[in-house]
Write a protein that holds these residues in place. Structure first.
Motif, PDB file in Angstrom:
ATOM      1  N   ASN A 279       0.468   0.387  -0.598  1.00  0.00           N
ATOM      2  CA  ASN A 279      -0.894   0.478  -0.068  1.00  0.00           C
ATOM      3  C   ASN A 279      -1.290  -0.775   0.697  1.00  0.00           C
ATOM      4  OD1 ASN A 279      -1.587   3.098  -0.821  1.00  0.00           O
ATOM      5  ND2 ASN A 279      -1.979   2.439  -2.929  1.00  0.00           N
ATOM      6  N   LEU A 282       0.445  -0.715   3.996  1.00  0.00           N
ATOM      7  CA  LEU A 282      -0.241   0.224   4.900  1.00  0.00           C
ATOM      8  C   LEU A 282      -1.410  -0.492   5.586  1.00  0.00           C
ATOM      9  CD1 LEU A 282      -1.063   3.011   6.099  1.00  0.00           C
ATOM     10  CD2 LEU A 282      -2.257   3.475   3.946  1.00  0.00           C
ATOM     11  N   SER A 285      -0.109  -2.986   8.049  1.00  0.00           N
ATOM     12  CA  SER A 285       0.470  -2.336   9.224  1.00  0.00           C
ATOM     13  C   SER A 285      -0.618  -1.836  10.170  1.00  0.00           C
ATOM     14  CB  SER A 285       1.373  -1.175   8.805  1.00  0.00           C
ATOM     15  OG  SER A 285       2.638  -1.681   8.447  1.00  0.00           O
ATOM     16  N   LYS A 286      -1.723  -1.353   9.599  1.00  0.00           N
ATOM     17  CA  LYS A 286      -2.841  -0.916  10.450  1.00  0.00           C
ATOM     18  C   LYS A 286      -3.382  -2.100  11.250  1.00  0.00           C
ATOM     19  CE  LYS A 286      -4.617   3.069   7.893  1.00  0.00           C
ATOM     20  NZ  LYS A 286      -5.549   3.413   6.802  1.00  0.00           N
ATOM     21  N   GLN A 298       6.590  -1.387  12.022  1.00  0.00           N
ATOM     22  CA  GLN A 298       5.806  -1.006  10.833  1.00  0.00           C
ATOM     23  C   GLN A 298       6.596  -0.024   9.967  1.00  0.00           C
ATOM     24  OE1 GLN A 298       3.417  -3.110  10.686  1.00  0.00           O
ATOM     25  NE2 GLN A 298       3.923  -3.567  12.826  1.00  0.00           N
ATOM     26  N   ILE A 302       7.780  -0.462   5.998  1.00  0.00           N
ATOM     27  CA  ILE A 302       7.483   0.490   4.919  1.00  0.00           C
ATOM     28  C   ILE A 302       8.788   0.996   4.293  1.00  0.00           C
ATOM     29  CG2 ILE A 302       6.379   2.704   4.330  1.00  0.00           C
ATOM     30  CD1 ILE A 302       4.363   0.471   5.108  1.00  0.00           C
ATOM     31  N   SER A 341       5.643   6.719   0.362  1.00  0.00           N
ATOM     32  CA  SER A 341       6.112   6.078   1.597  1.00  0.00           C
ATOM     33  C   SER A 341       6.047   7.050   2.767  1.00  0.00           C
ATOM     34  CB  SER A 341       7.554   5.593   1.448  1.00  0.00           C
ATOM     35  OG  SER A 341       7.651   4.731   0.359  1.00  0.00           O
ATOM     36  N   ILE A 344       2.517   7.460   3.905  1.00  0.00           N
ATOM     37  CA  ILE A 344       2.080   6.267   4.649  1.00  0.00           C
ATOM     38  C   ILE A 344       2.625   6.282   6.065  1.00  0.00           C
ATOM     39  CG2 ILE A 344       2.444   3.762   4.771  1.00  0.00           C
ATOM     40  CD1 ILE A 344       1.968   3.651   1.764  1.00  0.00           C
ATOM     41  N   LYS A 347       0.656   8.617   8.128  1.00  0.00           N
ATOM     42  CA  LYS A 347      -0.638   8.027   8.481  1.00  0.00           C
ATOM     43  C   LYS A 347      -0.505   7.044   9.646  1.00  0.00           C
ATOM     44  CE  LYS A 347      -3.028   8.292   4.050  1.00  0.00           C
ATOM     45  NZ  LYS A 347      -3.316   7.557   2.823  1.00  0.00           N
ATOM     46  N   LEU A 348       0.605   6.280   9.631  1.00  0.00           N
ATOM     47  CA  LEU A 348       0.795   5.276  10.683  1.00  0.00           C
ATOM     48  C   LEU A 348       1.154   5.922  12.014  1.00  0.00           C
ATOM     49  CD1 LEU A 348       2.695   2.502   8.694  1.00  0.00           C
ATOM     50  CD2 LEU A 348       0.378   2.347   9.602  1.00  0.00           C
TER      51      LEU A 348
END
Ligand SMILES: [Zn+2]
Length: 350
Positions: A279, A282, A285-286, A298, A302, A341, A344, A347-348
């Motif tokens: 988390n 994440l 990375s954002k 990124q 991860i 993972s 995530i 999401k990225l």
């Protein structure tokens, strides 16, 4: 250089260019390498061992009379507990006092049969600082994990500094998070600041890691009196020594007597650490993407953390006699972290 001469030099430098005449007197002579090893033999698996090492060649109070002293106290206390039948280690507890890196290197290299069964190595180096005076905070230097490649967020190198590592140099293991968890708990109880740093090297944990033996360093940095003649006993705190010694001993006893239940509880905490790490990554990375860093990097990060924890889960098997009993739990943890993972990554990628 002494603290006073350093301060004098700093003052002169403020006024401009300074020339120094340095006279160095050295002496080279053959001498004996002195190492003391104390074994407290385990009564069930005596060949398997945990090694606490403290180097004796540094002349300062913090570096490293504190490490030498706390190890001695830990050894004497353990002897007392055994005599009073309050504790009996199942595996062997070893204390090693010697020349930094030289003695530990010999310990892990000279006897391959002994080395095969060393399960953990912990270096005690500058472990009793009065932080208010020296500035050095308590640190657990982690075994190589991806924070030694991508150092971001709460992960910071110390002023000692570390070079960027490669994925092939990672040492996935439960030892990092197990110890961090134990020390953070003591930190909360005692209102004591406990921190970590990515792998840097330079102490007795290095020879262990080179032989693929899980190993970390307990230390303090940056101590403004480090390697000066002001590293004296007044910079040492009894409270810190007690915090480090007690927690190191409790953690050590847990490992020495670890069984299936211990492995399960370590695995459970490791899974929690993995979730919070992912988390955090994440979040980082954002931030990185917003700054224009590449998505490819990124995803690499991860995946690196996912792999690191996948492999760390597997290492908990070394504490159990019947491996089948733990396999299911390990598989479950692996699946959970893998699916987090993947979420995530999705999401990225949006
Ligand atoms: Zn040292």
């Amino acid at each position: 250089m002494s603290f006073e001469s350093k301060e004098r030099l700093k003052k002169s430098l403020e006024k401009g260019k300074v020339s120094l005449n340095v006279k160095v007197e050295t002496n080279i002579y053959p001498s004996e390498e002195l190492t003391i090893i104390a074994d407290i033999k385990g009564n069930e698996k005596p060949k398997e061992r945990l090694v606490f090492s403290a180097h004796i060649q540094e002349p300062g109070a913090n570096d490293n009379a504190t490490g030498v002293g706390v190890a001695l106290e830990m050894a004497s206390l353990t002897a007392k507990f055994i005599q009073q039948k309050e504790f009996q280690p199942k595996r062997t507890l070893t204390f090693l006092w010697g020349d930094e890196i030289v003695s530990t290197r010999r310990y892990v290299k000279e006897d391959s049969i002994r080395a095969k069964d060393i399960k953990w190595g912990i270096s005690l180096d500058m472990v009793g600082e009065d932080t208010e005076k020296t500035g050095g905070i308590f640190l657990i230097e982690k075994m190589p994990d991806p924070s030694a490649i991508w150092t971001r967020g709460n992960d910071k190198h110390t002023e000692w500094g570390g070079s960027k590592m490669k994925l092939s140099q990672m040492k996935p293991h439960y030892l990092n998070d197990f110890l961090i968890n134990k020390f953070k708990k003591q930190g909360k109880r005692a209102n004591w600041k406990v921190s970590t740093n990515p792998f840097e090297g330079g102490s007795d944990h290095v020879p262990f890691l080179r032989e693929n033996i899980p190993s970390v360093l307990f230390w303090h940095f940056t101590d403004q009196f480090y390697h000066t003649d002001n590293d004296r006993i007044d910079k040492v705190s009894k409270t810190t020594l007690k915090n480090v010694g007690t927690t190191a001993l409790i953690a050590g006893y847990t490992l020495l007597n670890a069984d299936e239940n211990t492995a399960k509880s370590i695995l459970f905490n490791l899974e929690k650490a993995a979730v919070s790490r992912l988390n955090e990554e994440l979040k980082q990375s954002k931030i990185a993407l917003n700054k224009g860093d590449s998505l490819k990097t990124q995803l690499l990060i991860i995946n690196a953390w996912n792999n690191w924890y996948q492999e760390s889960f597997t290492t908990t098997i070394d504490m159990v006699s019947y491996k089948n009993n733990l396999n299911k739990e390990i598989e479950n943890s692996k699946k959970l972290i893998d699916s987090i993972s993947k979420t995530i990554i999705k999401k990225l990628e949006i």
